[in-house]
Design a protein around this motif. Structure first.
Motif, PDB file in Angstrom:
ATOM      1  N   VAL A 224       0.831  -1.205   0.000  1.00 44.84           N
ATOM      2  CA  VAL A 224       0.000   0.000   0.000  1.00 44.84           C
ATOM      3  C   VAL A 224       0.861   1.249   0.000  1.00 44.84           C
ATOM      4  N   ARG A 225       1.885   1.283   0.822  1.00 42.44           N
ATOM      5  CA  ARG A 225       2.762   2.462   0.877  1.00 42.44           C
ATOM      6  C   ARG A 225       3.512   2.655  -0.445  1.00 42.44           C
ATOM      7  N   SER A 226       3.806   1.565  -1.137  1.00 42.27           N
ATOM      8  CA  SER A 226       4.445   1.662  -2.458  1.00 42.27           C
ATOM      9  C   SER A 226       3.469   2.227  -3.477  1.00 42.27           C
ATOM     10  N   PHE A 227       2.204   1.797  -3.404  1.00 40.59           N
ATOM     11  CA  PHE A 227       1.183   2.357  -4.281  1.00 40.59           C
ATOM     12  C   PHE A 227       1.081   3.868  -4.087  1.00 40.59           C
ATOM     13  N   VAL A 228       0.942   4.282  -2.828  1.00 36.21           N
ATOM     14  CA  VAL A 228       0.707   5.702  -2.539  1.00 36.21           C
ATOM     15  C   VAL A 228       1.903   6.550  -2.950  1.00 36.21           C
ATOM     16  N   GLY A 229       3.102   6.095  -2.654  1.00 35.78           N
ATOM     17  CA  GLY A 229       4.292   6.853  -3.045  1.00 35.78           C
ATOM     18  C   GLY A 229       4.402   7.008  -4.552  1.00 35.78           C
ATOM     19  N   THR A 230       4.033   5.975  -5.278  1.00 35.81           N
ATOM     20  CA  THR A 230       4.048   6.031  -6.745  1.00 35.81           C
ATOM     21  C   THR A 230       2.969   6.968  -7.268  1.00 35.81           C
ATOM     22  N   LEU A 231       1.768   6.880  -6.704  1.00 37.17           N
ATOM     23  CA  LEU A 231       0.665   7.731  -7.168  1.00 37.17           C
ATOM     24  C   LEU A 231       0.894   9.198  -6.817  1.00 37.17           C
ATOM     25  N   GLU A 232       1.604   9.464  -5.747  1.00 37.87           N
ATOM     26  CA  GLU A 232       1.948  10.863  -5.426  1.00 37.87           C
ATOM     27  C   GLU A 232       2.792  11.456  -6.542  1.00 37.87           C
ATOM     28  N   ARG A 233       3.661  10.661  -7.132  1.00 34.54           N
ATOM     29  CA  ARG A 233       4.481  11.123  -8.256  1.00 34.54           C
ATOM     30  C   ARG A 233       3.597  11.447  -9.463  1.00 34.54           C
ATOM     31  N   VAL A 234       2.533  10.673  -9.627  1.00 31.32           N
ATOM     32  CA  VAL A 234       1.577  10.961 -10.708  1.00 31.32           C
ATOM     33  C   VAL A 234       0.836  12.257 -10.398  1.00 31.32           C
TER      34      VAL A 234
ATOM     35  N   VAL B  69       8.567   4.973  -1.486  1.00 27.32           N
ATOM     36  CA  VAL B  69       7.625   4.389  -0.530  1.00 27.32           C
ATOM     37  C   VAL B  69       7.178   5.486   0.438  1.00 27.32           C
ATOM     38  N   SER B  70       5.888   5.658   0.587  1.00 23.73           N
ATOM     39  CA  SER B  70       5.364   6.712   1.453  1.00 23.73           C
ATOM     40  C   SER B  70       5.614   6.376   2.921  1.00 23.73           C
ATOM     41  N   PRO B  71       5.632   7.381   3.801  1.00 22.74           N
ATOM     42  CA  PRO B  71       5.916   7.154   5.225  1.00 22.74           C
ATOM     43  C   PRO B  71       4.836   6.319   5.898  1.00 22.74           C
ATOM     44  N   PRO B  72       5.182   5.606   6.965  1.00 16.71           N
ATOM     45  CA  PRO B  72       4.217   4.715   7.623  1.00 16.71           C
ATOM     46  C   PRO B  72       3.117   5.449   8.383  1.00 16.71           C
ATOM     47  N   GLY B  73       3.372   6.684   8.837  1.00 10.40           N
ATOM     48  CA  GLY B  73       2.427   7.368   9.698  1.00 10.40           C
ATOM     49  C   GLY B  73       1.081   7.682   9.068  1.00 10.40           C
ATOM     50  N   GLY B  74       0.979   7.626   7.746  1.00 13.74           N
ATOM     51  CA  GLY B  74      -0.294   7.908   7.092  1.00 13.74           C
ATOM     52  C   GLY B  74      -1.155   6.686   6.871  1.00 13.74           C
ATOM     53  N   LEU B  75      -0.640   5.499   7.221  1.00 11.83           N
ATOM     54  CA  LEU B  75      -1.328   4.254   6.896  1.00 11.83           C
ATOM     55  C   LEU B  75      -2.108   3.705   8.090  1.00 11.83           C
ATOM     56  N   TYR B  76      -3.329   3.229   7.816  1.00  6.81           N
ATOM     57  CA  TYR B  76      -4.201   2.666   8.840  1.00  6.81           C
ATOM     58  C   TYR B  76      -4.791   1.348   8.336  1.00  6.81           C
ATOM     59  N   LEU B  77      -4.761   0.323   9.186  1.00 13.23           N
ATOM     60  CA  LEU B  77      -5.570  -0.866   8.924  1.00 13.23           C
ATOM     61  C   LEU B  77      -6.990  -0.496   9.323  1.00 13.23           C
ATOM     62  N   ALA B  78      -7.867  -0.362   8.323  1.00 19.54           N
ATOM     63  CA  ALA B  78      -9.185   0.238   8.551  1.00 19.54           C
ATOM     64  C   ALA B  78     -10.281  -0.769   8.811  1.00 19.54           C
ATOM     65  N   GLY B  79     -10.086  -2.031   8.438  1.00 21.75           N
ATOM     66  CA  GLY B  79     -11.140  -2.996   8.670  1.00 21.75           C
ATOM     67  C   GLY B  79     -10.824  -4.349   8.075  1.00 21.75           C
ATOM     68  N   VAL B  80     -11.531  -5.366   8.566  1.00 21.49           N
ATOM     69  CA  VAL B  80     -11.369  -6.738   8.100  1.00 21.49           C
ATOM     70  C   VAL B  80     -12.765  -7.326   7.909  1.00 21.49           C
ATOM     71  N   THR B  81     -12.969  -8.014   6.803  1.00 16.96           N
ATOM     72  CA  THR B  81     -14.270  -8.605   6.500  1.00 16.96           C
ATOM     73  C   THR B  81     -14.210 -10.121   6.669  1.00 16.96           C
ATOM     74  N   TYR B  82     -15.273 -10.666   7.279  1.00 16.20           N
ATOM     75  CA  TYR B  82     -15.391 -12.112   7.491  1.00 16.20           C
ATOM     76  C   TYR B  82     -16.687 -12.606   6.886  1.00 16.20           C
ATOM     77  N   PRO B  83     -16.830 -13.918   6.684  1.00 20.24           N
ATOM     78  CA  PRO B  83     -18.085 -14.439   6.130  1.00 20.24           C
ATOM     79  C   PRO B  83     -19.305 -13.986   6.938  1.00 20.24           C
ATOM     80  N   GLU B  84     -19.156 -13.926   8.258  1.00 17.19           N
ATOM     81  CA  GLU B  84     -20.169 -13.359   9.130  1.00 17.19           C
ATOM     82  C   GLU B  84     -19.465 -12.413  10.090  1.00 17.19           C
ATOM     83  N   ASP B  85     -20.055 -11.247  10.311  1.00 18.93           N
ATOM     84  CA  ASP B  85     -19.452 -10.255  11.192  1.00 18.93           C
ATOM     85  C   ASP B  85     -19.429 -10.796  12.620  1.00 18.93           C
ATOM     86  N   PRO B  86     -18.248 -11.063  13.186  1.00 19.17           N
ATOM     87  CA  PRO B  86     -18.208 -11.623  14.541  1.00 19.17           C
ATOM     88  C   PRO B  86     -18.681 -10.659  15.622  1.00 19.17           C
ATOM     89  N   PHE B  87     -18.761  -9.373  15.280  1.00 15.64           N
ATOM     90  CA  PHE B  87     -19.177  -8.371  16.267  1.00 15.64           C
ATOM     91  C   PHE B  87     -20.647  -7.992  16.138  1.00 15.64           C
TER      92      PHE B  87
END
Length: 259
Positions: free
Chosen positions: A205-215, A240-258
């Protein structure tokens, strides 16, 4: 054999600064180690929790998911409250908790991971968002970045966008979403990159973002993103973009355990 210990799933929020990443380490503080130490305050002994994904040093969690096995049959709400009591003073919080079947696995049961990357463009230094977003001073073309992002969608060999120390068996992954969102701020612009896939390579993901910033700044064209992808060569990647901007935002499962 089925597990006779009750299994619990935790939804975890954390600020990645000050941690050497998610994974437990002997000599450096980690998010995993911090939670395991809190569990040991509740039930003395060795605890090992398994997470949906491992985040690097400085990367944040909005909704990391992990599971643990305990001896006691805890009420899920009381377990989260007790853990948060022992996590006080740490940049980690349990925001939800549930008891799950013993065949649930935070990593192997997951269907999808979602990441968010925040980039803020403004002349002044960041104050409230310092360490929580990548700060640049120049403006970006969000439309151009989206065109470049679209070139990466689908199933590809992502060797170009993979860290040299990545331990994944194969560089072939399917990218389901890479959406660029532009938000006007009082004194600048925030660009949010919403990324979704079943699994990711190290630093992908950080490689994607760093590359797209150049675009976005005009140094690359979207066609050059396509050429970088086809090169299957790490040297063809943008910065590669810095780590501080990256967040694990969510995980999907077959059924939401919560649910």
């Amino acid at each position: 054999m089925r597990n006779v210990m009750p299994r619990y799933v935790l939804k975890i929020e954390y600020h990645g600064a000050g941690f050497a990443g998610w994974q437990r380490q002997k000599e450096h503080p980690s998010v995993q180690g911090t939670i395991e130490a809190a569990l040991a305050k509740l039930e003395p002994g060795d605890h090992k929790i398994a997470a949906a994904g491992r985040t690097d040093a400085g990367v944040h969690g909005l909704a990391q998911v992990a599971h643990c096995d305990l001896v006691k049959d805890w009420d899920a709400f009381r377990l989260s409250e007790a853990l948060n009591f022992h996590l006080r003073g740490q940049s980690v919080a349990i925001v939800d908790c549930a008891q799950v079947a013993d065949d649930f696995h935070a990593r192997f049961s997951a269907l999808e991971r979602r990441y968010l990357y925040r980039l803020i463009s403004r002349r002044a230094p960041l104050t409230h968002d310092r360490g929580l977003a990548w700060h640049i001073k120049h403006k970006l073309d969000a439309n151009a970045m989206q065109v470049g992002a679209d070139r990466l969608l689908g199933r590809h060999d992502f060797t170009t966008f993979r860290s040299s120390i990545c331990q994944a068996e194969s560089p072939i992954k399917t990218l389901d979403q890479l959406r660029v969102e532009e938000l006007r701020l009082p004194h600048g612009t925030e660009y949010r990159f919403h990324v979704r896939a079943r699994s990711f390579l190290h630093n992908q993901v950080r490689s994607f973002v760093g590359t797209l910033e150049r675009v976005g700044v005009g140094a690359w064209t979207p066609d050059e993103v396509s050429r970088a992808l086809k090169a299957r060569d790490r040297a063809a990647c943008g910065p590669v973009s810095p780590p501080g901007g990256l967040y694990l935002a969510g995980v999907t499962y077959p059924e939401d355990p919560f649910a």
